[in-house]
Design a protein around this motif. Structure first.
Motif, PDB file in Angstrom:
ATOM      1  N   ARG A  17     -36.127  59.276  47.520  1.00 10.49           N
ATOM      2  CA  ARG A  17     -35.881  59.177  49.005  1.00 10.49           C
ATOM      3  C   ARG A  17     -37.133  59.783  49.689  1.00 10.49           C
ATOM      4  O   ARG A  17     -37.151  61.086  49.344  1.00 10.49           O
ATOM      5  CB  ARG A  17     -34.478  59.103  49.388  1.00 10.49           C
ATOM      6  N   SER A  18     -37.501  59.125  50.705  1.00 10.54           N
ATOM      7  CA  SER A  18     -38.629  59.976  51.504  1.00 10.54           C
ATOM      8  C   SER A  18     -37.852  60.269  52.856  1.00 10.54           C
ATOM      9  O   SER A  18     -37.311  59.561  53.338  1.00 10.54           O
ATOM     10  CB  SER A  18     -39.994  59.148  51.424  1.00 10.54           C
ATOM     11  N   MET A  19     -38.306  61.415  53.493  1.00  9.51           N
ATOM     12  CA  MET A  19     -37.523  61.443  54.628  1.00  9.51           C
ATOM     13  C   MET A  19     -38.752  62.240  55.366  1.00  9.51           C
ATOM     14  O   MET A  19     -39.838  62.935  55.271  1.00  9.51           O
ATOM     15  CB  MET A  19     -36.673  62.848  54.623  1.00  9.51           C
ATOM     16  N   SER A  20     -38.743  62.136  56.683  1.00  7.54           N
ATOM     17  CA  SER A  20     -40.002  62.337  57.588  1.00  7.54           C
ATOM     18  C   SER A  20     -39.151  63.020  58.759  1.00  7.54           C
ATOM     19  O   SER A  20     -38.153  62.456  59.085  1.00  7.54           O
ATOM     20  CB  SER A  20     -40.749  60.936  58.298  1.00  7.54           C
ATOM     21  N   PHE A  21     -39.735  64.191  59.147  1.00  4.59           N
ATOM     22  CA  PHE A  21     -39.142  65.111  60.106  1.00  4.59           C
ATOM     23  C   PHE A  21     -40.179  65.424  61.322  1.00  4.59           C
ATOM     24  O   PHE A  21     -41.363  65.183  61.141  1.00  4.59           O
ATOM     25  CB  PHE A  21     -38.569  66.457  59.705  1.00  4.59           C
ATOM     26  N   PRO A  22     -39.690  65.890  62.417  1.00  9.74           N
ATOM     27  CA  PRO A  22     -40.658  66.111  63.477  1.00  9.74           C
ATOM     28  C   PRO A  22     -41.296  67.460  63.062  1.00  9.74           C
ATOM     29  O   PRO A  22     -40.571  68.299  62.142  1.00  9.74           O
ATOM     30  CB  PRO A  22     -39.616  66.394  64.687  1.00  9.74           C
ATOM     31  N   ARG A  23     -42.551  67.623  63.264  1.00  8.47           N
ATOM     32  CA  ARG A  23     -43.193  69.034  62.848  1.00  8.47           C
ATOM     33  C   ARG A  23     -42.994  70.245  63.878  1.00  8.47           C
ATOM     34  O   ARG A  23     -42.888  71.350  63.583  1.00  8.47           O
ATOM     35  CB  ARG A  23     -44.700  68.892  62.637  1.00  8.47           C
ATOM     36  N   ALA A 139     -34.568  62.063  69.219  1.00  7.14           N
ATOM     37  CA  ALA A 139     -35.189  62.576  68.053  1.00  7.14           C
ATOM     38  C   ALA A 139     -35.165  61.855  66.508  1.00  7.14           C
ATOM     39  O   ALA A 139     -35.392  62.322  65.787  1.00  7.14           O
ATOM     40  CB  ALA A 139     -34.399  64.002  67.789  1.00  7.14           C
ATOM     41  N   SER A 140     -34.389  60.701  66.769  1.00  7.45           N
ATOM     42  CA  SER A 140     -34.149  59.669  65.585  1.00  7.45           C
ATOM     43  C   SER A 140     -35.370  58.947  65.277  1.00  7.45           C
ATOM     44  O   SER A 140     -36.083  58.499  66.097  1.00  7.45           O
ATOM     45  CB  SER A 140     -32.877  59.009  65.786  1.00  7.45           C
ATOM     46  N   PRO A 141     -35.262  58.453  63.824  1.00  2.97           N
ATOM     47  CA  PRO A 141     -36.409  57.484  63.590  1.00  2.97           C
ATOM     48  C   PRO A 141     -36.064  55.992  63.920  1.00  2.97           C
ATOM     49  O   PRO A 141     -36.472  55.282  63.365  1.00  2.97           O
ATOM     50  CB  PRO A 141     -36.408  57.823  61.964  1.00  2.97           C
ATOM     51  N   ALA A 156     -38.065  53.018  63.092  1.00  2.00           N
ATOM     52  CA  ALA A 156     -39.326  53.324  63.746  1.00  2.00           C
ATOM     53  C   ALA A 156     -39.915  54.574  63.354  1.00  2.00           C
ATOM     54  O   ALA A 156     -39.203  55.131  62.522  1.00  2.00           O
ATOM     55  CB  ALA A 156     -39.020  53.440  65.499  1.00  2.00           C
ATOM     56  N   SER A 157     -41.029  55.225  64.119  1.00  2.00           N
ATOM     57  CA  SER A 157     -41.418  56.453  63.358  1.00  2.00           C
ATOM     58  C   SER A 157     -40.886  57.644  64.043  1.00  2.00           C
ATOM     59  O   SER A 157     -39.967  57.660  65.059  1.00  2.00           O
ATOM     60  CB  SER A 157     -42.736  56.859  64.172  1.00  2.00           C
ATOM     61  N   VAL A 158     -40.557  58.808  63.225  1.00  2.00           N
ATOM     62  CA  VAL A 158     -39.772  59.902  63.751  1.00  2.00           C
ATOM     63  C   VAL A 158     -40.882  60.547  64.505  1.00  2.00           C
ATOM     64  O   VAL A 158     -42.081  60.506  64.306  1.00  2.00           O
ATOM     65  CB  VAL A 158     -39.284  61.069  62.454  1.00  2.00           C
ATOM     66  N   PRO A 159     -40.606  61.075  65.665  1.00  2.00           N
ATOM     67  CA  PRO A 159     -41.543  61.720  66.709  1.00  2.00           C
ATOM     68  C   PRO A 159     -42.249  63.032  65.844  1.00  2.00           C
ATOM     69  O   PRO A 159     -41.446  63.687  65.106  1.00  2.00           O
ATOM     70  CB  PRO A 159     -40.621  62.392  67.866  1.00  2.00           C
ATOM     71  N   ILE A 247     -31.833  63.921  63.976  1.00  2.21           N
ATOM     72  CA  ILE A 247     -32.524  64.469  62.567  1.00  2.21           C
ATOM     73  C   ILE A 247     -31.508  64.024  61.571  1.00  2.21           C
ATOM     74  O   ILE A 247     -32.108  63.658  60.497  1.00  2.21           O
ATOM     75  CB  ILE A 247     -33.145  66.027  62.783  1.00  2.21           C
ATOM     76  N   SER A 248     -30.311  64.003  61.875  1.00  2.00           N
ATOM     77  CA  SER A 248     -29.334  63.465  60.642  1.00  2.00           C
ATOM     78  C   SER A 248     -29.449  62.146  59.965  1.00  2.00           C
ATOM     79  O   SER A 248     -29.637  61.976  58.908  1.00  2.00           O
ATOM     80  CB  SER A 248     -27.904  63.796  60.867  1.00  2.00           C
ATOM     81  N   MET A 249     -30.344  61.347  61.050  1.00  2.00           N
ATOM     82  CA  MET A 249     -30.469  60.033  60.623  1.00  2.00           C
ATOM     83  C   MET A 249     -31.766  60.013  59.858  1.00  2.00           C
ATOM     84  O   MET A 249     -32.105  59.378  58.956  1.00  2.00           O
ATOM     85  CB  MET A 249     -30.676  59.138  62.003  1.00  2.00           C
ATOM     86  N   ALA A 250     -32.790  60.990  60.029  1.00  2.00           N
ATOM     87  CA  ALA A 250     -33.769  60.900  59.503  1.00  2.00           C
ATOM     88  C   ALA A 250     -33.738  61.500  57.838  1.00  2.00           C
ATOM     89  O   ALA A 250     -34.215  61.095  56.876  1.00  2.00           O
ATOM     90  CB  ALA A 250     -34.894  61.657  60.084  1.00  2.00           C
ATOM     91  N   VAL A 251     -32.509  62.488  57.571  1.00  2.76           N
ATOM     92  CA  VAL A 251     -32.239  62.720  56.333  1.00  2.76           C
ATOM     93  C   VAL A 251     -31.587  61.902  55.656  1.00  2.76           C
ATOM     94  O   VAL A 251     -31.704  61.533  54.660  1.00  2.76           O
ATOM     95  CB  VAL A 251     -31.214  64.046  56.782  1.00  2.76           C
ATOM     96  N   ALA A 252     -30.628  60.930  56.319  1.00  2.00           N
ATOM     97  CA  ALA A 252     -29.856  60.030  55.603  1.00  2.00           C
ATOM     98  C   ALA A 252     -30.930  58.667  55.411  1.00  2.00           C
ATOM     99  O   ALA A 252     -30.500  57.916  54.593  1.00  2.00           O
ATOM    100  CB  ALA A 252     -28.865  59.513  56.587  1.00  2.00           C
ATOM    101  N   GLY A 253     -31.782  58.614  56.211  1.00  2.00           N
ATOM    102  CA  GLY A 253     -32.753  57.312  56.004  1.00  2.00           C
ATOM    103  C   GLY A 253     -31.966  56.052  56.660  1.00  2.00           C
ATOM    104  O   GLY A 253     -32.346  55.253  56.498  1.00  2.00           O
TER     105      GLY A 253
END
Ligand SMILES: [Zn+2]
Length: 362
Positions: A17-23, A139-141, A156-159, A247-253
């Motif tokens: 599973r891939s996760m994208s986060f804000p930098r 902050a969510s994707p 969508a994209s994560v910021p 961000i929890s949504m980015a972790v969960a996908g």
């Protein structure tokens, strides 16, 4: 370790599973003035397009523009209204026309959602600059967009960066912040629904995502008495949990850690009573009732919402008792793929009426 647990762990290791986060996430007084430096640190080049609204974003957009220009960027600006399919096409066309290489969503949820979706479709970075915090989408994707009469929730994209200037956000109407807090508090029931779906339907479950979403909700509930209008400290208290919830949504996908039966109730009610209450306000009231169904401490949710000044009754939401009952009875139809405490058949109408009465919603 029990063999069942081993089996579950092995299964989650074998699924990639891939996760994208804000930098970078920056929250604080006046931090919008550092935006140019942040974009330089990201090694962004070329033209930045500010996507903003005609009124709310004006002051913020000027500060964003000044900071970017000071850092040597060329800046273009587009004013749009709601997050509609038509406006999304407009944002994408202008991005191509002015040859922008990155986007900045400056404003409330809808401007950020437009920049977020255009960024995903055009595969260019975007920075989220919220001027209010009415839900956890900053902050969510995930993004929601209106297509005709339907509201669609899309990936969508994560910021790449989130610049949450508390000085700007405190100037937005307090109702928006209270709604953002209620949206995060509603994670409590979304997580219980997710756990139930794992036990009953073997749905994918991520404890890290659930723990982040839970932490966000608990920290708002614990500090509810500190959240008040016209107080920048209140924004400081809320903004981190609101971002972590996203961000929890980015972790969960997926939106699963932050969206369960209370969100289905909210979506149904906003469909039959449009324009009455804000997304987070509806989710907060939904969460009181779904917590009762889960056998949890619904009074704790209700008390936290009361302290913050978010609605806890149908009357405060501006909807009738009949509309509220209808939303409870039909909420399960909103997302058939998402198993929750409402089950496959939903609530019987007498049970729905009783639920609303017992939890003091009507
Ligand atoms: Zn929400």
């Amino acid at each position: 370790m029990a063999s069942g647990q081993c089996e579950l762990m092995l299964e989650s290791f074998t699924k990639a599973r891939s996760m994208s986060f804000p930098r970078q996430v920056m929250a604080g007084h006046g931090c919008v003035n550092q935006l140019g430096t942040v974009c330089k640190d990201f090694e962004l080049k070329g033209i930045g397009l500010i996507v903003t609204g005609p009124t709310t974003g004006t002051l913020a957009a000027k500060q964003v523009r000044d900071s970017l220009e000071e850092a040597g960027f060329e800046v273009q600006q587009l004013e749009v209204t709601g997050a509609t399919q038509q406006n999304l096409v407009k944002v994408e066309e202008v991005t191509k026309d002015v040859k922008a290489s990155f986007l900045l969503g400056v404003g409330g949820g809808s401007k950020i959602d437009l920049a977020k979706l255009a960024s995903a479709n055009l595969k260019i970075p975007f920075i989220s600059v919220p001027t209010s915090a009415s839900h956890d989408g900053i902050a969510s994707p995930r993004a929601s967009i209106k297509d005709g009469g339907n509201a669609l929730s899309l990936n969508a994209s994560v910021p790449m960066g989130i610049i949450a200037d508390t000085e700007l956000i405190v100037k937005a109407p307090y109702r928006l912040l209270a709604s953002g807090c209620a949206d995060v508090i509603s994670n409590t029931t979304a997580i219980l629904d997710w756990q139930l779906a794992q036990r009953l339907r073997s749905d994918d479950f991520s404890s890290s995502a659930a723990n982040l979403a839970k932490y966000a909700a608990e920290s708002i509930i614990d500090q509810a008495s500190l959240i008040k209008p016209n107080l920048e400290e209140s924004v400081w208290v809320c903004i981190r949990p609101i971002i972590i919830s996203g961000i929890s949504m980015a972790v969960a996908g997926s939106s699963r850690p932050t969206s369960g039966s209370e969100h289905m109730f909210s979506h149904y009610l906003s469909k039959i009573a449009p324009g009455k209450a804000l997304h987070g306000e509806l989710c907060g009231v939904g969460s009181i009732m779904m917590m009762y169904l889960h056998g949890g401490d619904w009074n704790r949710i209700r008390n936290a919402l009361t302290l913050i000044g978010a609605p806890t009754t149908a009357e405060e939401l501006g909807v009738s008792k009949e509309q509220l009952t209808e939303a409870l009875v039909h909420a399960h139809e909103i997302r058939k793929d998402r198993y929750t405490i409402l089950g496959d058949r939903g609530l019987a109408s007498d049970a729905a009426e009783r639920l609303a009465r017992l939890t003091k919603v009507v």
